[in-house]
Design a protein around this motif. Structure first.
Motif, mmCIF file in Angstrom:
data_model
loop_
_atom_site.group_PDB
_atom_site.id
_atom_site.type_symbol
_atom_site.label_atom_id
_atom_site.label_comp_id
_atom_site.label_asym_id
_atom_site.label_seq_id
_atom_site.Cartn_x
_atom_site.Cartn_y
_atom_site.Cartn_z
ATOM 1 N N GLY A 109 0.864 -1.405 0.102
ATOM 2 C CA GLY A 109 -0.190 0.021 -0.069
ATOM 3 C C GLY A 109 0.881 1.262 0.014
ATOM 4 O O GLY A 109 0.526 2.176 -0.687
ATOM 5 N N ALA A 110 1.990 1.100 0.728
ATOM 6 C CA ALA A 110 2.899 2.393 0.855
ATOM 7 C C ALA A 110 3.265 2.697 -0.707
ATOM 8 O O ALA A 110 3.530 3.775 -1.090
ATOM 9 N N ILE A 111 3.909 1.410 -1.089
ATOM 10 C CA ILE A 111 4.458 1.675 -2.436
ATOM 11 C C ILE A 111 3.554 2.135 -3.564
ATOM 12 O O ILE A 111 3.918 3.072 -4.391
ATOM 13 N N ARG A 112 2.179 1.729 -3.526
ATOM 14 C CA ARG A 112 1.117 2.202 -4.456
ATOM 15 C C ARG A 112 0.972 3.715 -4.445
ATOM 16 O O ARG A 112 0.849 4.581 -5.252
ATOM 17 N N THR A 113 0.736 4.246 -2.967
ATOM 18 C CA THR A 113 0.468 5.544 -2.685
ATOM 19 C C THR A 113 1.844 6.243 -3.075
ATOM 20 O O THR A 113 1.735 7.518 -3.699
ATOM 21 N N LEU A 114 2.928 5.753 -2.753
ATOM 22 C CA LEU A 114 4.086 6.626 -3.205
ATOM 23 C C LEU A 114 4.299 6.883 -4.658
ATOM 24 O O LEU A 114 4.631 7.801 -5.229
ATOM 25 N N ARG A 115 3.812 5.801 -5.509
ATOM 26 C CA ARG A 115 4.086 5.744 -6.934
ATOM 27 C C ARG A 115 3.070 6.814 -7.139
ATOM 28 O O ARG A 115 3.459 7.649 -8.280
ATOM 29 N N ARG A 116 1.937 7.194 -6.931
ATOM 30 C CA ARG A 116 0.985 7.895 -6.943
ATOM 31 C C ARG A 116 1.345 9.485 -6.750
ATOM 32 O O ARG A 116 1.206 10.104 -7.732
ATOM 33 N N VAL A 117 1.986 9.441 -5.860
ATOM 34 C CA VAL A 117 2.542 10.753 -5.357
ATOM 35 C C VAL A 117 3.708 11.028 -6.420
ATOM 36 O O VAL A 117 3.685 12.397 -6.855
ATOM 37 N N LEU A 118 4.518 10.206 -6.856
ATOM 38 C CA LEU A 118 5.651 10.518 -7.653
ATOM 39 C C LEU A 118 5.030 10.582 -9.157
ATOM 40 O O LEU A 118 5.716 11.679 -9.979
ATOM 41 N N ASP A 119 3.933 9.975 -9.483
ATOM 42 C CA ASP A 119 3.476 10.505 -10.847
ATOM 43 C C ASP A 119 2.827 11.848 -10.694
ATOM 44 O O ASP A 119 3.136 12.564 -11.957
ATOM 45 N N ASP A 120 2.280 12.117 -9.771
ATOM 46 C CA ASP A 120 1.656 13.593 -9.560
ATOM 47 C C ASP A 120 3.003 14.460 -9.564
ATOM 48 O O ASP A 120 2.780 15.511 -10.526
ATOM 49 N N LEU A 121 3.869 14.297 -8.896
ATOM 50 C CA LEU A 121 5.059 15.374 -9.025
ATOM 51 C C LEU A 121 5.776 15.207 -10.418
ATOM 52 O O LEU A 121 6.095 16.246 -10.808
ATOM 53 N N GLN A 122 5.959 14.118 -10.893
ATOM 54 C CA GLN A 122 6.306 14.367 -12.432
ATOM 55 C C GLN A 122 5.655 15.005 -13.438
ATOM 56 O O GLN A 122 6.177 15.724 -14.100
ATOM 57 N N ARG A 123 4.500 14.834 -13.255
ATOM 58 C CA ARG A 123 3.500 15.706 -14.120
ATOM 59 C C ARG A 123 3.727 17.200 -13.912
ATOM 60 O O ARG A 123 3.387 18.006 -14.774
ATOM 61 N N GLN A 124 3.865 17.741 -12.698
ATOM 62 C CA GLN A 124 4.097 18.859 -12.242
ATOM 63 C C GLN A 124 5.572 19.381 -12.704
ATOM 64 O O GLN A 124 5.645 20.832 -12.450
#
Length: 593
Positions: A414-429
């Motif tokens: 769960g931590a890995i999935r959440t962290l991946r979503r955060v990193l994807d959002d950060l990459q888009r920014q």
């Protein structure tokens, strides 16, 4: 010398005040005409001889003022001699009939001005003759008296005519006629000497002795004409040099001018210096708002709405110099406008960059908060469960150890999935310079894969790379509009079209969704309004066209301020979109979905 105007000035019909003056002179001359004709019939040889003599003297002319085309002739001494030697009616007649100047032969003066010349010379001669014959005087004394009467009367009449023709003040007209004064005074003395000599030869020697004057007068005339021509050329050259110096100084001053009012003041001073000898020079003005007095001739300033007010009747050289000044004014005002727009664009870019930096800082804060609130709880739970696994393993409880290990694994995943979503959002920014087209393609591809939306991207007309803050603005605008479409529009097709040239970048986004009425958007939906405000910070404009059931089209136009650089040719994943529909109406966005 006799004052006269060349045909270049008198070829056009005079104004009405001047015509009225001619009619007044004709009315004054009419009563004397019968007696003058009778005197000529009584002394035909004397009348013919004096007419021929006056006409011959009138052909010997010298230009006194090249700029106003004012010239003098040797007619005046002979006319004054006629006033002394002849009775007033005959003096009136010979001056009325005799040739005024070669203008009547070489050019085609207005009939009004030809009548003015003949009438004024006849009336002046008749008046002078009456004054001289009012009391018995000798020839020399009569000539001495006739010279100031004739010259001063002629000066007054010519000055009055110039006032009526040029619509200047009487004082300025006298100044123009009598200037330069040394030349006027020398002409006055020369007229007096020649008049006295003419009278003495005619009365004391014999009428035919006036022929003896032909040789010396011709030599003197030739010398005077040569000297005057040389003086005129020198004065003309000096005036030209002064005017070129004025234009050069104006050009240098306009290069450093930082205000339109300063440009107008400098140009007005230069034009007044160029027209320094004109009676209306003080009225010359530069109107930045295009409002001029009606009695000034309007000159357009190229590239602007400003006008230059100049007096009418300027010679060709001054008109050319005035045209040069108008062009210099136009270039200075256009430069100031470009500098002002560039400054505004730079300030807008700085404000936009500042806002983007502030939003980036806020975005990093949101990422940190999401890591703290969403990722760390999973890791903390995994740590607790790991401790429980160790305790169960030490107790030898295999079943409990297995259950706890599964819980640890689930927490870590769960931590890995959440962290991946955060990193994807950060990459888009994170947007690097030159990444505008790839970023738009990535956003379109994500919409296709995650939501099944058909997206067409057209960037074939994107030829000039834009500044990094403007790239960020357009990418975030596309992302915001795409999110609105996915959340509200229920569309099946979305078109994104990006164009750019040296002046502006244009973004068109169209969807075939349900559309909406922008004037009736409910509270709490401020996405489009926030986008519009960001575009306005970049001196751009965002417009929207939408109606229920007809889809939505949004256009964003952002000026580049300066010429952009060619955009890279390679485009990843771009596809041609179908042409967007023609909008029914277009209005600036006031609220959003």
């Amino acid at each position: 010398m006799q004052g006269e105007q060349r045909a270049g000035t008198f070829s056009d019909p005079p104004p009405w005040p001047m015509r009225i003056m001619v009619l007044v002179l004709a009315a004054m001359a009419a009563p004397a005409l019968p007696a003058a004709v009778q005197a000529a019939l009584d002394q035909p040889l004397a009348a013919l001889g004096w007419v021929l003599l006056l006409s011959a003297a009138a052909t010997l002319s010298v230009v006194a003022d090249p700029r106003s085309r004012y010239e003098v002739t040797l007619r005046a001494p002979i006319a004054i001699g006629a006033c002394v030697a002849l009775a007033p009616p005959l003096a009136f007649f010979v001056n009325l009939v005799a040739l005024v100047s070669l203008v009547e032969i070489r050019g085609r003066p207005s009939p009004w001005m030809a009548a003015f010349n003949h009438l004024q010379f006849a009336l002046i001669a008749g008046l002078t003759s009456l004054v001289v014959h009012a009391r018995p005087l000798g020839p020399v004394a009569g000539a001495v008296l006739a010279v100031p009467v004739y010259d001063l009367t002629n000066l007054a009449v010519v000055a009055l005519s110039r006032r009526l023709r040029e619509r200047t003040s009487l004082r300025a007209a006298f100044r123009l006629v009598a200037a330069p004064f040394p030349t006027f005074a020398s002409n006055f003395l020369l007229i007096g000497l020649l008049a006295v000599l003419t009278v003495v030869l005619y009365t004391e020697v014999a009428p035919w002795s006036l022929v003896l004057l032909a040789g010396p007068v011709w030599l003197g005339y030739s010398a005077l004409r040569s000297a005057r021509d040389a003086s005129d050329r020198a004065e003309e050259l000096a005036a030209r040099v002064r005017e070129l110096e004025v234009l050069n100084e104006l050009g240098s001053s306009l290069l450093t001018a930082r205000d339109a009012a300063v440009v107008a003041r400098l140009a007005t001073s230069a034009l007044r210096a160029i027209c320094a000898d004109h009676a209306w020079r003080a009225r010359i003005t530069v109107a930045l708002d295009g409002r001029l007095p009606r009695d000034l001739e309007p000159w357009e300033v190229p590239g602007t709405g400003a006008l230059v007010g100049l007096p009418s009747g300027l010679d060709q050289r001054r008109r050319m110099e005035a045209e040069t000044v108008c062009s210099a004014i136009g270039m200075a005002l256009v430069r100031l406008g470009a500098e002002r727009e560039l400054g505004e664009s730079q300030r807008a870019q700085a404000a936009l960059a500042g806002q983007i930096l502030a939003e980036g800082t806020a975005a990093r804060g949101r990422v940190a908060l999401r890591v703290h609130d969403e990722v760390l709880p999973y890791l903390a739970a995994a740590q607790i469960q790991a401790d429980n696994v160790l305790a169960a393993a030490s107790a030898g409880d295999l079943a409990l150890t297995s259950r706890l290990s599964t819980a640890v694994r689930d927490a870590v995943q769960g931590a890995i999935r959440t962290l991946r979503r955060v990193l994807d959002d950060l990459q888009r920014q994170i947007i690097v310079p030159g990444d505008l087209v790839p970023s738009i393609n990535r956003a379109a591809q994500q919409a296709r894969l995650e939501h099944g939306l058909t997206v067409g991207v057209d960037t074939d007309d994107y030829h000039h790379r834009i500044s990094h803050p403007t790239e960020i603005l357009l990418i975030e605008t596309v992302s915001g509009l795409l999110a609105n479409v996915l959340q509200h529009a229920q569309a099946s097709y979305l078109s994104i079209r990006l164009r750019s040239d040296q002046r502006a970048a244009e973004l068109d986004v169209f969807d075939d969704g349900g559309g909406f009425d922008a004037d009736r958007v409910g509270p709490g939906h401020h996405g489009l309004e926030l986008m519009r405000q960001r575009v306005a910070l970049a001196q751009g404009r965002m417009t929207l066209d939408s109606a229920p059931g007809e889809g939505t089209k949004v256009r964003v136009v952002v000026p580049l301020g300066t010429a952009g650089t060619p955009a890279p040719q390679a485009r990843t994943g771009s596809s041609r979109s179908r042409p967007p529909r023609k909008p029914n109406s277009e209005r600036v966005v006031h609220s959003g979905e």
